[in-house]
Design a protein around this motif. Structure first.
Motif, PDB file in Angstrom:
ATOM      1  N   PHE A 297       0.838  -1.201   0.000  1.00  0.00           N
ATOM      2  CA  PHE A 297       0.000   0.000   0.000  1.00  0.00           C
ATOM      3  C   PHE A 297       0.865   1.241   0.000  1.00  0.00           C
ATOM      4  N   GLU A 298       0.357   2.299  -0.593  1.00  0.00           N
ATOM      5  CA  GLU A 298       0.964   3.602  -0.362  1.00  0.00           C
ATOM      6  C   GLU A 298      -0.165   4.607  -0.170  1.00  0.00           C
ATOM      7  N   PRO A 299      -0.092   5.444   0.884  1.00  0.00           N
ATOM      8  CA  PRO A 299      -1.152   6.422   1.097  1.00  0.00           C
ATOM      9  C   PRO A 299      -1.202   7.399  -0.068  1.00  0.00           C
ATOM     10  N   ALA A 300      -2.408   7.666  -0.562  1.00  0.00           N
ATOM     11  CA  ALA A 300      -2.540   8.511  -1.751  1.00  0.00           C
ATOM     12  C   ALA A 300      -3.420   9.736  -1.494  1.00  0.00           C
ATOM     13  N   PHE A 301      -4.571   9.534  -0.858  1.00  0.00           N
ATOM     14  CA  PHE A 301      -5.535  10.623  -0.730  1.00  0.00           C
ATOM     15  C   PHE A 301      -6.195  10.591   0.645  1.00  0.00           C
ATOM     16  N   GLU A 302      -6.703  11.738   1.053  1.00  0.00           N
ATOM     17  CA  GLU A 302      -7.535  11.821   2.254  1.00  0.00           C
ATOM     18  C   GLU A 302      -8.868  12.412   1.862  1.00  0.00           C
ATOM     19  N   MET A 303      -9.916  11.855   2.432  1.00  0.00           N
ATOM     20  CA  MET A 303     -11.267  12.270   2.063  1.00  0.00           C
ATOM     21  C   MET A 303     -12.055  12.524   3.345  1.00  0.00           C
ATOM     22  N   ARG A 304     -12.602  13.711   3.483  1.00  0.00           N
ATOM     23  CA  ARG A 304     -13.504  14.018   4.603  1.00  0.00           C
ATOM     24  C   ARG A 304     -14.921  13.995   4.076  1.00  0.00           C
ATOM     25  N   ILE A 305     -15.748  13.140   4.643  1.00  0.00           N
ATOM     26  CA  ILE A 305     -17.104  12.987   4.138  1.00  0.00           C
ATOM     27  C   ILE A 305     -18.092  13.571   5.140  1.00  0.00           C
ATOM     28  N   ASP A 306     -18.949  14.457   4.673  1.00  0.00           N
ATOM     29  CA  ASP A 306     -20.075  14.934   5.483  1.00  0.00           C
ATOM     30  C   ASP A 306     -21.297  14.132   5.051  1.00  0.00           C
ATOM     31  N   PHE A 307     -21.873  13.403   6.002  1.00  0.00           N
ATOM     32  CA  PHE A 307     -23.032  12.582   5.666  1.00  0.00           C
ATOM     33  C   PHE A 307     -24.323  13.300   6.025  1.00  0.00           C
ATOM     34  N   GLY A 308     -25.354  13.067   5.213  1.00  0.00           N
ATOM     35  CA  GLY A 308     -26.703  13.484   5.571  1.00  0.00           C
ATOM     36  C   GLY A 308     -27.316  12.482   6.532  1.00  0.00           C
TER      37      GLY A 308
ATOM     38  N   ALA B  30      -8.386  15.284  -1.084  1.00  0.00           N
ATOM     39  CA  ALA B  30      -7.094  15.915  -1.387  1.00  0.00           C
ATOM     40  C   ALA B  30      -5.980  14.889  -1.365  1.00  0.00           C
ATOM     41  N   GLY B  31      -4.961  15.145  -2.165  1.00  0.00           N
ATOM     42  CA  GLY B  31      -3.760  14.319  -2.152  1.00  0.00           C
ATOM     43  C   GLY B  31      -3.060  14.348  -3.489  1.00  0.00           C
ATOM     44  N   GLU B  32      -1.729  14.187  -3.439  1.00  0.00           N
ATOM     45  CA  GLU B  32      -0.909  14.086  -4.642  1.00  0.00           C
ATOM     46  C   GLU B  32      -1.105  15.281  -5.582  1.00  0.00           C
ATOM     47  N   GLY B  33      -1.325  16.440  -4.973  1.00  0.00           N
ATOM     48  CA  GLY B  33      -1.448  17.649  -5.764  1.00  0.00           C
ATOM     49  C   GLY B  33      -2.838  17.940  -6.275  1.00  0.00           C
ATOM     50  N   PHE B  34      -3.772  17.046  -5.987  1.00  0.00           N
ATOM     51  CA  PHE B  34      -5.147  17.258  -6.439  1.00  0.00           C
ATOM     52  C   PHE B  34      -6.026  17.599  -5.239  1.00  0.00           C
ATOM     53  N   SER B  35      -7.065  18.369  -5.508  1.00  0.00           N
ATOM     54  CA  SER B  35      -8.054  18.592  -4.457  1.00  0.00           C
ATOM     55  C   SER B  35      -9.415  18.783  -5.093  1.00  0.00           C
ATOM     56  N   GLY B  36     -10.433  18.429  -4.329  1.00  0.00           N
ATOM     57  CA  GLY B  36     -11.779  18.531  -4.850  1.00  0.00           C
ATOM     58  C   GLY B  36     -12.802  18.444  -3.745  1.00  0.00           C
ATOM     59  N   SER B  37     -14.061  18.477  -4.162  1.00  0.00           N
ATOM     60  CA  SER B  37     -15.178  18.420  -3.222  1.00  0.00           C
ATOM     61  C   SER B  37     -16.030  17.196  -3.520  1.00  0.00           C
ATOM     62  N   LEU B  38     -16.570  16.610  -2.463  1.00  0.00           N
ATOM     63  CA  LEU B  38     -17.533  15.533  -2.676  1.00  0.00           C
ATOM     64  C   LEU B  38     -18.879  16.144  -3.050  1.00  0.00           C
ATOM     65  N   VAL B  39     -19.418  15.695  -4.166  1.00  0.00           N
ATOM     66  CA  VAL B  39     -20.679  16.270  -4.658  1.00  0.00           C
ATOM     67  C   VAL B  39     -21.796  15.237  -4.720  1.00  0.00           C
ATOM     68  N   GLY B  40     -21.522  14.010  -4.323  1.00  0.00           N
ATOM     69  CA  GLY B  40     -22.577  13.005  -4.330  1.00  0.00           C
ATOM     70  C   GLY B  40     -22.040  11.664  -3.894  1.00  0.00           C
ATOM     71  N   GLY B  41     -22.961  10.730  -3.772  1.00  0.00           N
ATOM     72  CA  GLY B  41     -22.579   9.381  -3.396  1.00  0.00           C
ATOM     73  C   GLY B  41     -23.264   8.927  -2.128  1.00  0.00           C
TER      74      GLY B  41
END
Lengths: 144, 150
Positions: free
Chosen positions: A13-24, A49-60
């Motif tokens: 394994f290598e750590p790649a990304f971190e994700m913070r999820i806000d649940f309804g 976020a991770g490896e130079g990328f960042s974004g927002s969770l928009v669904g799922g």
């Protein structure tokens, strides 16, 4: 066991990304005929976020089955909108089980991304996600 | 998290069939002729005619795996194995893999994440464990090794 002829690399394994999820609010279906109690945690927002990328969770969502054997199986699905405009779909299956007294989520993750987009490489690898009980972040590890 | 070796599969594959879904998108179908598996706490065989591998293969070398078949342990337990996975390889390596020619297993990325349904009892740890696998194609078939995430 004869393993002399097996020369494929051992995975790691290598750590790649971190994700913070806000649940309804969790939706409870109840006990279903095929066994267990079904529920769903919808994704209401969050950050990736991770490896130079960042974004927002928009669904799922994380769809749970609290099985009769005491194990909770999880089907996870996340849509991530990255800075720059790319939208990526992550999906996988796993479990919530006790590890050293902590009820942790662990699931596999694969990605779908636009083949011409900046995140296309995500779709060429397999990942594992882990979220410790009570933790705010889900850590995504690339399987190498 | 760390990895702990759990299982090795040795599988003889039947003829590969193809479903040309669209130009450049092929669903392969490879039924398993026979196979065995073993690990520190489990051993047995693959149930004949119980399934196979059904990869989605792209012309550029990328591919997704979907497989399903039944296992029977040496002490008589039946276990359903289903797996998804990713392959990414240069086109020439893919051509050799498709032709069942030998290739260097380090020349391509191939990782599987299998799931199991086992009866309650000595094998029910399979029902709550995440696995990571790698595969290798040999002239006589395929070898898969799976590690559990602990």
């Amino acid at each position: 066991m004869d393993t002399q002829d097996f020369t494929a690399p051992e995975p790691a394994f290598e750590p790649a990304f971190e994700m913070r999820i806000d649940f309804g609010d969790t939706h409870h279906v109840g006990h279903i005929a095929t066994g267990g109690a079904r529920s769903c945690r919808p994704v209401a927002g969050g950050a990736f976020a991770g490896e130079g990328f960042s974004g927002s969770l928009v669904g799922g969502s994380e769809t749970l089955l609290h099985r009769a054997d005491g194990v909770t199986s999880v089907e996870a699905e996340y849509y991530i909108a990255f800075v720059g405009g790319d939208v990526v779909h992550a999906f996988g299956k796993g479990y919530e089980v006790l590890h050293n007294g902590s009820r942790d989520l662990r699931c596999t993750l694969l990605f779908e991304a636009d083949e011409q987009g900046a995140l296309a490489a995500l779709a060429t690898r397999a990942f594992i996600a882990e979220r410790r009980e009570g933790a705010s972040d889900t850590i995504i590890y690339r399987i190498v | 998290m760390k990895l702990e070796f759990a299982l090795e599969f040795r599988i003889a594959l039947g003829a590969r069939m193809h479903i040309e879904l669209a130009e450049g998108y092929t669903r392969g179908a490879v039924l398993i002729e026979n196979g065995t598996f073993s690990g520190p706490s489990i051993a047995g065989r693959i149930v004949e005619k119980s399934g196979g591998d059904f990869p989605m293969v792209r012309q550029d070398g990328s591919g997704r795996f979907e497989s399903q078949y039944l296992l029977e342990t040496d002490d008589g337990a039946n276990i359903l194995k289903r797996s998804t996975g990713v392959r990414h390889a240069p086109p020439e390596v893919v051509r050799k893999l498709m032709a069942q020619e030998p290739v260097d297993p380090t020349s391509y990325y191939m990782r599987m994440t299998p799931r199991f349904e086992a009866p309650a009892g000595p094998y029910d740890w399979l029902n709550r464990t995440i696995f990571v696998g790698v595969g290798q194609r040999n002239p006589t078939g395929s070898i898969f090794r799976f590690w559990k995430v602990v």
